[in-house]
Design an enzyme around this catalytic site. Structure first.
Site, PDB file in Angstrom:
ATOM      1  CB  ALA A  95       9.802   6.199   2.980  1.00 26.75           C
ATOM      2  NE  ARG A 141      -4.784   1.965  -0.520  1.00 22.03           N
ATOM      3  CZ  ARG A 141      -3.545   1.896  -0.004  1.00 22.03           C
ATOM      4  NH1 ARG A 141      -2.642   1.111  -0.552  1.00 22.03           N
ATOM      5  NH2 ARG A 141      -3.229   2.594   1.058  1.00 22.03           N
ATOM      6  CB  CYS A 189      15.309   4.874  10.736  1.00 24.79           C
ATOM      7  SG  CYS A 189      14.349   5.891   9.633  1.00 24.79           S
TER       8      CYS A 189
END
Lengths: 450, 450
Positions: free
Chosen positions: A11, A22, A43
Site C-alpha cells: 500500500a 505522475r 485487511c
C-alpha cells in the site's frame, strides 16, 4: 531527473510510486518488492479465510503487471538488503538467483511494512500453527481447513486480527477458543467496552480463556499441532492462528543508521521524511504523529499507509505535502457486532496527561419503533472542565461502527462534547433515532465533564 | 415562581416542558395541546402506512399520562387561540365544550409546529385524498387501503415526504405514480443527484411524471377520488397522498404582533427568543440560523425541534442556553436507496454568494472484494480557492446515508475538502473501502477547487 527507489510494493510503497510517477517533476522510479504481489489488501485476509471472498487474488488491488502498464518499474522477487546512506545506494538481492547488485538513489522511500509477532513459543513451527499476514499465509490456513477438516481451533490474541479470525473460523464451522493473556478482549478499548466484545464472541459460541498466557504448542507424531499449552492447562487444537499483532520492519533502516522513534518504528516528520536527507518512510514501518496525545504513535493500518505513501510520492516529485497525523480511528466486526474507536481511550488519555472523564450510554441504531433497531453502546472520553472530546468507543449491532466517523471528525477538530451534542446530524426513523446515540452520549458526557 | 405556558405538546413543546420542569429555578408549568397526543414521531408516519410499524400508538414517544406522571401539567384538547403580549396572557379554548378561559404567563413558549400544504385544488376534499402529518392522517390512509383495497395511488410531490410515502405505498402493493411539478425529484439535492433518486424509484416500478403540475381531482359519484387532473392529462387514482411539504403555524404569533422572519417562520435569536420579551419559539414554527449561508433558515425537522425545545426549556428555568443553528443535514430512504444531505447544494451555495465548485464521484460502500458492496455517489460543494466544504450530498445503497454525518461535522467546523481527505476515518473491508468514498470525493474536489 532524480532517481527514486522504493523499498516495498504494498500500500505505502505503491501509493508513493503511483503519485511520484505522475508528479510535478518527472522522476526515474524503481520499486523493489521481495514477494510476488503488489498492493494487496492484508485487511481482507480474514474474509478470504471466512469464505466471504472466494478467491485470494481478488485481494490484489493492483498487480505488478498493471503497475508496469502504468509506467512504474516494479521488480518483484527483489529484496533490498542494505542501505548505504553516504553512497546513496541500496544493495538488492534477487530472490530467484540470490544475485546482488547496487542501485543508486536520490530519494529512497522505505515502505517495508510490518511482520506478525511470533513469540519463541515451544513448537511454534508445528504444522497447523499459522499467522495471517500475507496471501500465502491465508491460503495456507484455507488449505489446512480444506485438507484436514480441523474441528477445534485456537486463536491466540483477542485484538483486531484475533477477533476477525474468530469470525472467519466460526463461519467455517470450527469450534473456536480464544486464548488472551489480558483479562478483557480488545485492549484498544476500555475494559467495559471490551467486555461487550467478549460477550458478543461468547454469544457466537466462542470460548474465551482470558488472563491466560500461551506457553507453547503440543505436537503430534505427524508434526501437526494437537494442543496449546497455556498457563491454565492444555487446550486441544487442530488449528492455531496467532493474532498477536505486528511489529514494524525496521532492521534495514536501523542497520543503516536511520533513527527509530520511541515507538520502535522509523521516526518521521510531518513530510514523512526520516532523519536522513532524501530518505523517506511510509506505511506500517513508519511512525506517525498522534493529534490528541501529541506524541509519536505507531498504528499499522492500510488507510494510513495509503495516505502516507501519497504524501511521500508528492514530496519526492516536487510538490510539498504533509501528513497531518492520526487519531487512532479503527473499525472492525465480529459476527454481527461492530466495533468503532477513535482518539484516546480512558487509560491512554490519562497516560497522555489529560484529566479524563468518561461516560457510556446504551441506545439503539434506529428509531425505537422501527424494526430491527440494534443495541449500540457509545462511550466518550473528554477532558474534565473543558469538555474537549479526546476519544470515543462504540460497540453495537449492524450500522454501529461507522458512526465513529462523525466522532472522529469531531475529535480531529477538538470539539467539546457539548458542541457535539448540538450538531446537525442525519435523522430518519430507519437510519437513526431522533437523538442519534452519539448525540445522547455527548450530552450526558458534557454534563459529567463540568 | 415564574409561570411558563407552552403552546403545543409535540417534540419542541414537550422538550421545553421537560427541561423546564427540572430546571435550575423551579417554574409553574402548563402545556396546552389542541390534539389528543403528545410527543409523537411525525417522521415515523410513513413507516406505519408502509407496515413496518404495526401500531400507530408506538409512534407516541411519551403520552400525556406519562408527562403528567413526571409532574408536567399537560392539557390536551386545549387550543390557544390568542396571545395578549401586553397583558401577558393567552386565551385558551377547550375542544370538548368550546369554553374559553384566560391563562397568565411570565414566559410563553410557542411550539405550534407546522401544517401540511393543501393547495386550493379542485375537489381537494374528495374522499381518498390524504395528507400525512398526524397520527389520525396516517390511520386514515391505512384504513382506506384496508377497506377499499385501492390499486393505483398517486403521490403528489417528490420531496422527503413524497418519497417516503412512495416507499410505503409500494410496500403495501399499490401501483404508484408520482406527480412532481419540478423536472427532478428531491429538489433539496442538485439535479444530478436528484436524478439518481428518480432512477431508484423507477427501478421500484414507480411511474414518475416530472414537470407536471396538479390541477385538481376528479371525483366519482360516491365522493371518492378517481383521477388526478394534471397539466399533462388525467392520471387514474384510487388513493392520493399529498407530499407537498409543510408551512409553519404562525397565525397565532403573527396576530399577536410577534415578528416573523424572512422565511415566514417566527423570527428567533440564538436563545430561541422571539422579538417580544419573555416569548420564545421552538420547533417547526420557528426560524433557525443557517451556519453556512449565515442567513435565517426554516427547516422543519424533529431533531431541531427537540434541541430547540431543550434550549428554550433551559432559558425559561434559569440556565442560559443557545441553539447554535443548523446546516441542513437530512437523511432519508426510498426502498433500498439511501439519501443524505448536509450544508448547501450547488444552487443554494451560489444563492448565498459563494463561488461554488462541485464534484461528484461514484464509489462503493465496502471493500471492492467484499460481498454486497453497494454503489454510492458522493457530491461535494466547496468554495473555489479556499476549498472550504459548503455542502455534501449522498445517494447510494444500504449504509450510505449516515456517511453524511462525518461530512456534516466537517461542514460545521468549516474544514476544507483537502483537510477532509486526510481525515482518519474508520476502515475495515466489510464496512468501508480503504479509501472511504467520502475521502475520495474530498480529494478530487480539493483538486478541482484550486
Amino acid at each position: 531527473m532524480s532517481k527514486v527507489v522504493v523499498v516495498g510494493g504494498d500500500a505505502a510503497g505503491m501509493s508513493a510510486a503511483a503519485v511520484a510517477n505522475r508528479g510535478a517533476q518527472p522522476v526515474e522510479l524503481v520499486v523493489f518488492e521481495r514477494g510476488e504481489y503488489t498492493s494487496f489488501a492484508a485487511c481482507g485476509l480474514p474474509y478470504f479465510v471466512g469464505g466471504q471472498v472466494p478467491d485470494a487474488a481478488r485481494l490484489v488491488a493492483r498487480s505488478p503487471e498493471k503497475h508496469r502498464a502504468n509506467g512504474i518499474d516494479v521488480r518483484t522477487g527483489h529484496e533490498v538488503v542494505g542501505i548505504d546512506t553516504a553512497a546513496r545506494t541500496v544493495r538488492v538481492r534477487s530472490t530467484a538467483d540470490r544475485r546482488e547488485f547496487t542501485e543508486p538513489f536520490d530519494h529512497l522511500v522505505i515502505a517495508t511494512g510490518a511482520s506478525p509477532i511470533r513469540p519463541p513459543f515451544a513448537n511454534i513451527d508445528a504444522k497447523g500453527v499459522h499467522v495471517i499476514h500475507t496471501i500465502p499465509n491465508a491460503v495456507a490456513i484455507d488449505a489446512a481447513i480444506r485438507s484436514r477438516q480441523p474441528r477445534r481451533a485456537v486463536v491466540v490474541g483477542a485484538g483486531y486480527i484475533g477477533i476477525e479470525v474468530v469470525e472467519a473460523l466460526v463461519s467455517r464451522g470450527l469450534e473456536v477458543t480464544v486464548v488472551e493473556k489480558l483479562d478483557v478482549p480488545m485492549a484498544t478499548l476500555d475494559p467495559d467496552m471490551g467486555e461487550r466484545v467478549g460477550a458478543a464472541m461468547r454469544a457466537m459460541g466462542v470460548e474465551l480463556k482470558l488472563g491466560v498466557g500461551v506457553e507453547g504448542f503440543e505436537m503430534g507424531a505427524d508434526g501437526w499441532v494437537r494442543a496449546v499449552a497455556t498457563s491454565s492447562g492444555a487446550v486441544a487444537a487442530d488449528l492455531v492462528v496467532l493474532g498477536l499483532g505486528v511489529r514494524p520492519n525496521v532492521v534495514l533502516a536501523k542497520d543503516a543508521g536511520i533513527a527509530l522513534g520511541p515507538t520502535g518504528a522509523i521516526a518521521t516528520d510531518a513530510r514523512m521524511a526520516t532523519q536522513v536527507e532524501g530518505i523517506w518512510a511510509a506505511g506500517d514501518c513508519a511512525e506517525s504523529f498522534h493529534r490528541v496525545s501529541e506524541r509519536p504513535a505507531w498504528i499499522a493500518l492500510g488507510t494510513h499507509a495509503n495516505k502516507q505513501g501519497r504524501v511521500v510520492g508528492s514530496n519526492v516529485s516536487g510538490t510539498h505535502a504533509r501528513f497531518p497525523g492520526v487519531i487512532g480511528t479503527a473499525v472492525t466486526r465480529v459476527g454481527s457486532t461492530e466495533i468503532g474507536l477513535t482518539g484516546l481511550n480512558e487509560r491512554a488519555a490519562r497516560a497522555a496527561g489529560f484529566d479524563a472523564v468518561a461516560q457510556s450510554i446504551e441506545g439503539e441504531t434506529r428509531a425505537h419503533y422501527y424494526p430491527d433497531a440494534a443495541k449500540i453502546a457509545v462511550k466518550l472520553v473528554v477532558e474534565r472542565g473543558s469538555g474537549r472530546l479526546l476519544g470515543a468507543q462504540i460497540v453495537g449491532g449492524p450500522e454501529s461502527a461507522k458512526r465513529i466517523d462523525a466522532l472522529a471528525v469531531a475529535v480531529w477538530n477538538e470539539m467539546t462534547a457539548d458542541e457535539f451534542s448540538q450538531l446537525d446530524l442525519g435523522y430518519a426513523p430507519p437510519l437513526s433515532p431522533v437523538w442519534d446515540p452519539t448525540l445522547i452520549a455527548a450530552r450526558l458526557t458534557a454534563e459529567r465533564a463540568r
